[in-house]
Scaffold this motif. Sequence first.
Motif, PDB file in Angstrom:
ATOM      1  N   ALA A 281       1.048  -1.272  -0.089  1.00 58.01           N
ATOM      2  CA  ALA A 281       0.179  -0.058  -0.202  1.00 58.01           C
ATOM      3  C   ALA A 281       1.041   1.361  -0.034  1.00 58.01           C
ATOM      4  CB  ALA A 281      -0.907  -0.169   1.193  1.00 58.01           C
ATOM      5  N   VAL A 282       2.059   1.377   0.830  1.00 56.80           N
ATOM      6  CA  VAL A 282       3.023   2.433   0.737  1.00 56.80           C
ATOM      7  C   VAL A 282       3.508   2.604  -0.509  1.00 56.80           C
ATOM      8  CG1 VAL A 282       4.804   3.110   1.794  1.00 56.80           C
ATOM      9  CG2 VAL A 282       3.368   2.110   3.188  1.00 56.80           C
ATOM     10  N   GLU A 283       3.844   1.650  -1.191  1.00 59.54           N
ATOM     11  CA  GLU A 283       4.654   1.678  -2.650  1.00 59.54           C
ATOM     12  C   GLU A 283       3.201   2.282  -3.437  1.00 59.54           C
ATOM     13  OE1 GLU A 283       6.471  -1.241  -6.083  1.00 59.54           O
ATOM     14  OE2 GLU A 283       4.558  -1.764  -4.901  1.00 59.54           O
ATOM     15  N   GLN A 284       2.261   1.775  -3.206  1.00 56.22           N
ATOM     16  CA  GLN A 284       1.245   2.080  -4.470  1.00 56.22           C
ATOM     17  C   GLN A 284       0.712   3.877  -4.143  1.00 56.22           C
ATOM     18  OE1 GLN A 284      -0.807   0.604  -6.933  1.00 56.22           O
ATOM     19  NE2 GLN A 284       0.750  -0.569  -6.643  1.00 56.22           N
ATOM     20  N   HIS A 285       0.540   4.192  -2.891  1.00 59.66           N
ATOM     21  CA  HIS A 285       0.356   5.595  -2.746  1.00 59.66           C
ATOM     22  C   HIS A 285       1.583   6.516  -3.193  1.00 59.66           C
ATOM     23  CE1 HIS A 285      -3.692   5.011  -0.890  1.00 59.66           C
ATOM     24  NE2 HIS A 285      -3.038   4.212   0.034  1.00 59.66           N
ATOM     25  N   PHE A 286       2.654   6.022  -2.808  1.00 59.79           N
ATOM     26  CA  PHE A 286       3.887   6.981  -3.193  1.00 59.79           C
ATOM     27  C   PHE A 286       4.063   7.056  -4.744  1.00 59.79           C
ATOM     28  CE2 PHE A 286       4.821   7.252   1.334  1.00 59.79           C
ATOM     29  CZ  PHE A 286       5.227   8.391   1.418  1.00 59.79           C
ATOM     30  N   LEU A 287       4.047   5.891  -5.447  1.00 57.95           N
ATOM     31  CA  LEU A 287       4.550   5.752  -6.725  1.00 57.95           C
ATOM     32  C   LEU A 287       3.346   5.663  -7.893  1.00 57.95           C
ATOM     33  CD1 LEU A 287       7.262   3.185  -6.223  1.00 57.95           C
ATOM     34  CD2 LEU A 287       7.511   5.557  -6.316  1.00 57.95           C
ATOM     35  N   VAL A 288       2.332   5.332  -7.566  1.00 56.35           N
ATOM     36  CA  VAL A 288       0.991   5.139  -8.455  1.00 56.35           C
ATOM     37  C   VAL A 288       0.001   6.306  -8.242  1.00 56.35           C
ATOM     38  CG1 VAL A 288      -0.763   3.671  -9.209  1.00 56.35           C
ATOM     39  CG2 VAL A 288       1.410   2.679  -8.634  1.00 56.35           C
ATOM     40  N   THR A 289      -0.526   6.135  -6.861  1.00 56.76           N
ATOM     41  CA  THR A 289      -1.795   7.431  -6.851  1.00 56.76           C
ATOM     42  C   THR A 289      -1.198   8.601  -6.603  1.00 56.76           C
ATOM     43  OG1 THR A 289      -2.019   6.886  -4.486  1.00 56.76           O
ATOM     44  CG2 THR A 289      -3.228   5.545  -6.081  1.00 56.76           C
ATOM     45  N   GLN A 290       0.167   8.855  -5.949  1.00 52.02           N
ATOM     46  CA  GLN A 290       0.767  10.115  -5.704  1.00 52.02           C
ATOM     47  C   GLN A 290       0.302  10.569  -4.475  1.00 52.02           C
ATOM     48  OE1 GLN A 290       3.441  11.575  -7.258  1.00 52.02           O
ATOM     49  NE2 GLN A 290       3.704   9.200  -8.064  1.00 52.02           N
ATOM     50  N   ASP A 291      -0.612   9.741  -3.529  1.00 53.84           N
ATOM     51  CA  ASP A 291      -1.137  10.398  -2.394  1.00 53.84           C
ATOM     52  C   ASP A 291      -0.325  10.111  -1.357  1.00 53.84           C
ATOM     53  OD1 ASP A 291      -2.665  10.972  -0.270  1.00 53.84           O
ATOM     54  OD2 ASP A 291      -4.212   9.589  -0.677  1.00 53.84           O
ATOM     55  N   TRP A 292       0.815  10.935  -1.235  1.00 51.57           N
ATOM     56  CA  TRP A 292       1.957  10.943  -0.275  1.00 51.57           C
ATOM     57  C   TRP A 292       1.345  10.771   1.270  1.00 51.57           C
ATOM     58  CZ3 TRP A 292       7.000  13.807  -2.052  1.00 51.57           C
ATOM     59  CH2 TRP A 292       7.432  13.243  -3.274  1.00 51.57           C
ATOM     60  N   GLY A 293       0.343  11.595   1.344  1.00 57.93           N
ATOM     61  CA  GLY A 293      -0.156  11.833   2.614  1.00 57.93           C
ATOM     62  C   GLY A 293      -0.485  10.450   3.339  1.00 57.93           C
ATOM     63  N   MET A 294      -1.359   9.557   2.699  1.00 60.46           N
ATOM     64  CA  MET A 294      -1.709   8.407   3.156  1.00 60.46           C
ATOM     65  C   MET A 294      -0.356   7.366   3.102  1.00 60.46           C
ATOM     66  SD  MET A 294      -4.555   6.983   4.119  1.00 60.46           S
ATOM     67  CE  MET A 294      -4.403   5.645   4.966  1.00 60.46           C
ATOM     68  N   GLY A 295      -0.011   7.307   2.120  1.00 64.10           N
ATOM     69  CA  GLY A 295       1.375   6.493   2.481  1.00 64.10           C
ATOM     70  C   GLY A 295       2.207   6.967   3.397  1.00 64.10           C
ATOM     71  N   ALA A 296       2.466   7.960   3.908  1.00 64.24           N
ATOM     72  CA  ALA A 296       3.276   8.370   5.013  1.00 64.24           C
ATOM     73  C   ALA A 296       2.307   7.782   6.222  1.00 64.24           C
ATOM     74  CB  ALA A 296       3.205   9.834   5.085  1.00 64.24           C
ATOM     75  N   THR A 297       0.940   8.130   6.376  1.00 64.98           N
ATOM     76  CA  THR A 297       0.165   7.631   7.337  1.00 64.98           C
ATOM     77  C   THR A 297       0.390   6.098   7.729  1.00 64.98           C
ATOM     78  OG1 THR A 297      -1.333   9.457   6.902  1.00 64.98           O
ATOM     79  CG2 THR A 297      -2.123   7.526   8.490  1.00 64.98           C
ATOM     80  N   ILE A 298       0.447   5.317   6.498  1.00 66.10           N
ATOM     81  CA  ILE A 298       0.744   3.815   6.705  1.00 66.10           C
ATOM     82  C   ILE A 298       1.918   3.732   7.294  1.00 66.10           C
ATOM     83  CG2 ILE A 298       0.529   1.765   5.515  1.00 66.10           C
ATOM     84  CD1 ILE A 298      -1.109   2.822   3.557  1.00 66.10           C
ATOM     85  N   ALA A 299       3.051   4.410   6.790  1.00 71.82           N
ATOM     86  CA  ALA A 299       4.356   4.409   7.543  1.00 71.82           C
ATOM     87  C   ALA A 299       4.472   4.673   8.946  1.00 71.82           C
ATOM     88  CB  ALA A 299       5.379   5.288   6.458  1.00 71.82           C
TER      89      ALA A 299
END
Length: 266
Positions: free
Chosen positions: A227-245
């Motif tokens: 999910a982190v990879e998808q949010h940072f590299l595909v959807t560009q939703d860095w906020g959600m990716g950072a939240t999961i991290a």
Amino acid sequence: MKSNVRNLYLIPYVLWIVLFVAAPIFLILYYSFFDIEGNLTFANYKKFFTPVYLKMALSSFWYAFLITAFSLLIAYPTAYFLTKTKHKQLWLLLIILPTWINLLLKAYAFLGIFGTYGLANAILETIGIGAKQILFTDFSFVFVSVYIFIPFMILPIYNSLEQLNPSLVDAARDLGASAWTTFRRVVFPLTLDGVKAGCQAVFIPSLSLFMLTRLIAGNRVITLGTAVEQHFLVTQDWGMGATIAVFLIIAMAVIMSLTGNRRGKV
């Protein structure tokens, strides 16, 4: 004077910790409070506690547990027999060598081994079972993950077994304890620190796996790392990716505190 010199030596270490540990964690925490449009929000944290992400988190912990459990079941007897062999350094070198190979190369090697016309299916056909779908399954994902992480489980357990005083084992046997009782009451408790260290070294990175979930499991296994990879590299939703991290960091910190050495200072 000695205190000043000691403090001077600490400067590179402190700079390293600040630049490459504290600063990245702060940036992850900072970005977690922004949505995809750059607006300040707490919606990412609310979204994490929805069934989709909770199920993903549960899946991550389950697969990390399986990988750690299988690694421990294989690593402990392997480390034990290593301590009894004559050529310990040679065997240790053979165990360490695969860790020098790039993870991506090892993953592609297993694509060939577990493929339809790979070595695994060739063996199954030879013994009369027939070709099976091995690749892109939970089995292949766990198997390859265990293969990759098992050296990090073997080494700390081996070190603990090597440091074990053999006279303690001899004393237990002299007092009439069976081999199983000796292992359960003497050997395992005294090597528990090595087991904990190995579990840390396997469980924590297993939580955030994403490359193997794509290449070996064919996205059948979805983890928080994916999910982190998808949010940072595909959807560009860095906020959600950072939240999961952020939640992954918290989980890792909790695991380290639970499996840490609790022995007090003498």
